[in-house]
Scaffold this active site. Structure first.
Site, PDB file in Angstrom:
ATOM      1  N   PHE A 127       5.773 -31.782  -7.525  1.00 27.15           N
ATOM      2  CA  PHE A 127       5.591 -32.690  -8.942  1.00 27.15           C
ATOM      3  C   PHE A 127       4.266 -32.810  -9.148  1.00 27.15           C
ATOM      4  CE2 PHE A 127       5.431 -36.854 -11.226  1.00 27.15           C
ATOM      5  CZ  PHE A 127       6.387 -36.469 -12.546  1.00 27.15           C
ATOM      6  N   ASP A 214      -3.419 -31.065  -5.137  1.00 30.91           N
ATOM      7  CA  ASP A 214      -2.864 -32.396  -5.588  1.00 30.91           C
ATOM      8  C   ASP A 214      -2.598 -33.373  -4.734  1.00 30.91           C
ATOM      9  OD1 ASP A 214      -1.531 -34.490  -6.926  1.00 30.91           O
ATOM     10  OD2 ASP A 214      -0.113 -33.169  -8.059  1.00 30.91           O
ATOM     11  N   LYS A 243      -3.324 -42.787  -8.957  1.00 28.11           N
ATOM     12  CA  LYS A 243      -2.748 -43.784  -8.208  1.00 28.11           C
ATOM     13  C   LYS A 243      -3.431 -44.784  -7.283  1.00 28.11           C
ATOM     14  CE  LYS A 243       1.999 -41.266  -7.736  1.00 28.11           C
ATOM     15  NZ  LYS A 243       3.141 -42.476  -8.516  1.00 28.11           N
TER      16      LYS A 243
HETATM   17  C1  LIG Z   1       1.793 -35.483  -6.618  1.00 29.31           C
HETATM   18  C2  LIG Z   1       1.699 -36.202  -7.980  1.00 29.31           C
HETATM   19  N1  LIG Z   1       1.070 -35.510  -8.793  1.00 29.31           N
HETATM   20  C3  LIG Z   1       1.032 -35.997 -10.073  1.00 29.31           C
HETATM   21  C4  LIG Z   1       1.657 -37.349 -10.399  1.00 29.31           C
HETATM   22  C5  LIG Z   1       1.550 -37.895 -11.793  1.00 29.31           C
HETATM   23  O1  LIG Z   1       0.960 -38.998 -11.930  1.00 29.31           O
HETATM   24  P1  LIG Z   1       0.782 -39.887 -13.101  1.00 29.31           P
HETATM   25  O2  LIG Z   1       2.210 -40.356 -13.172  1.00 29.31           O
HETATM   26  O3  LIG Z   1      -0.292 -40.898 -12.992  1.00 29.31           O
HETATM   27  O4  LIG Z   1       0.599 -39.026 -14.376  1.00 29.31           O
HETATM   28  C6  LIG Z   1       2.286 -37.862  -9.483  1.00 29.31           C
HETATM   29  C7  LIG Z   1       3.241 -39.083  -9.824  1.00 29.31           C
HETATM   30  O5  LIG Z   1       4.052 -39.438  -8.966  1.00 29.31           O
HETATM   31  C8  LIG Z   1       2.516 -37.475  -8.184  1.00 29.31           C
HETATM   32  O6  LIG Z   1       3.105 -37.804  -7.096  1.00 29.31           O
END
Ligand SMILES: Cc1ncc(COP(=O)(O)O)c(C=O)c1O
Length: 390
Positions: A127, A214, A243
């Site tokens: 994700f 990520d 986050k």
């Molecule tokens: C691993 C990862 N990358 C990207 C995101 C996307 O982040 P945002 O909701 O701040 O756009 C998330 C959100 O849960 C995530 O867990």
């Protein structure tokens, strides 16, 4: 009847205030927070040092523009460089934007090497966000369905499968980068084999690809180290963060090293709000508190403690498939869908999450204490046992 777009399945509660690992709803009922706003509130709620710092900054300067130098932003970039081993940073406002920056950076890097159709290797069950590029990169049909046409330029392989990545490299000469979560969050708190990142690093080195991690969910102390890749002894080319970085004040970052750090030139990428003085102050204070209060150690030790307590309390239940995770990223995989556990926990004053249908996910604040962790394990274990009996 609400005037909000119908994008969330919201639980029937409105929180009014918070302190540490506790939240109170409008009726004054208290909840133990084992989710931290989905890995955001590492310092817990309303940490006094954070509140003081952002109030002071709000009274001094909130926003100017990236058309001018921003002192707090340069300080934050410097601090993140020291902690991560990266060279520089681009600031934005969310995880999706941080990954969007990384994807653009990889494509530009590819064009610089005369690759006209640059391709990024991405993983199943991953994700990366909800923008068009990041939902295309995500390995989950649910987040993609209905938004076709998706983007081109991604090749998907199973997570934790080095051979599959090597095979793509052999057959596809357009590969420029790998984008991967060191530990998958939304995909079910998946922990790969210990040598996975080393293997990916090796493939990137052999082929001239960028290794882009990520760390939006697993970064900023959640795994027990500043960054999850630091468990593996490798250094990536690009890291994305959001986050936990701003403790609830919106900030994301794309960090880069070496060749990757020189890819963007003026005009290639931008963000109006990205890295404003208020958000950078929140991030700098977050990093300071994590250091001062030894929260990396707490995250590592408390996570181990909670997993071993869960293992003891849920031992012998055949429907508990696995208890896993790293630091304060905890997953309990059951053999059946268990979304109902979230509501049951809420009734009993505990905030948890279920992801991938059958994985209970906990992302407690890094400031959680042992006695609070014991309460989380005791309440949740009782609920899981009752759920599995029926
Ligand atoms: C691993 C990862 N990358 C990207 C995101 C996307 O982040 P945002 O909701 O701040 O756009 C998330 C959100 O849960 C995530 O867990």
């Amino acid at each position: 009847m609400s005037n909000l777009m119908n994008t969330y399945m919201q639980l029937p509660v409105t929180f009014a205030n918070g302190e540490g690992v506790w939240l109170w709803d409008e009726a004054g009922k208290r909840y133990l927070d084992a989710l931290a706003g989905v890995a955001v509130c590492g310092l817990g709620h309303c940490h006094p040092k954070l509140v003081k710092a952002i109030c002071k900054q709000a009274g001094t300067l909130i926003h100017t523009s990236n058309l001018y130098h921003i002192g707090r932003q340069e300080q934050l970039a410097g601090k993140l460089a020291v902690l991560s081993g990266m060279d520089n940073a681009f600031f934005c406002n969310s995880g999706a934007e941080a990954n969007e920056a990384a994807i653009k950076l990889a494509r530009l890097y590819g064009h610089g090497r005369n690759i006209d159709l640059p391709t990024i290797i991405v993983m199943e069950k991953s994700f990366h966000g909800r923008t068009m590029a990041t939902l295309t990169a995500s390995g989950n049909r649910k987040v993609q369905a209905g938004f076709e046409p998706l983007l081109t330029g991604f090749a998907r392989v199973p997570y934790n499968d080095l051979e599959a990545v090597a095979q793509v490299g052999i057959h596809n000469k357009n590969v420029v980068a790998i984008l991967v979560e060191p530990y998958q969050g939304e995909g079910g708190v998946n922990v790969p084999q210990a040598s996975y990142l080393q293997g990916l690093r090796h493939l990137c080195d052999q082929n001239g690809w960028l290794l882009m991690l990520d760390e939006v969910q697993c970064g900023i102390g959640r795994s027990g180290k500043w960054f999850a890749f630091q468990h593996s002894g490798i250094v990536p080319d690009v890291i994305t963060l959001a986050k936990g970085l701003g403790s609830g004040v919106a900030i994301g970052a794309c960090l880069a090293k070496g060749m990757a750090a020189d890819v963007f030139k003026p005009g290639n990428h931008a963000s109006t709000f990205g890295g404003n003085p208020l958000a950078c102050t929140a991030a700098l204070t977050t990093l300071e508190v994590i250091e001062e209060d030894d929260l990396l150690r707490n995250s590592m030790e408390l996570g181990d403690f909670m997993r071993s307590m869960f293992k003891a309390q849920l031992a012998g239940l055949p429907d508990v498939r696995q208890i896993r995770g790293q630091g304060l990223m905890i997953g309990i995989e059951l053999s059946k869908p268990c979304g109902d556990l979230v509501k049951e926990a809420l009734k009993r004053g505990l905030l948890i999450n279920v992801t991938s249908d059958n994985v209970v996910r906990l992302l407690p604040p890094l400031v959680m204490q042992r006695n609070e962790a014991e309460q989380v394990v005791n309440i949740l274990s009782a609920i899981v046992k009752e759920f599995l009996m029926v």
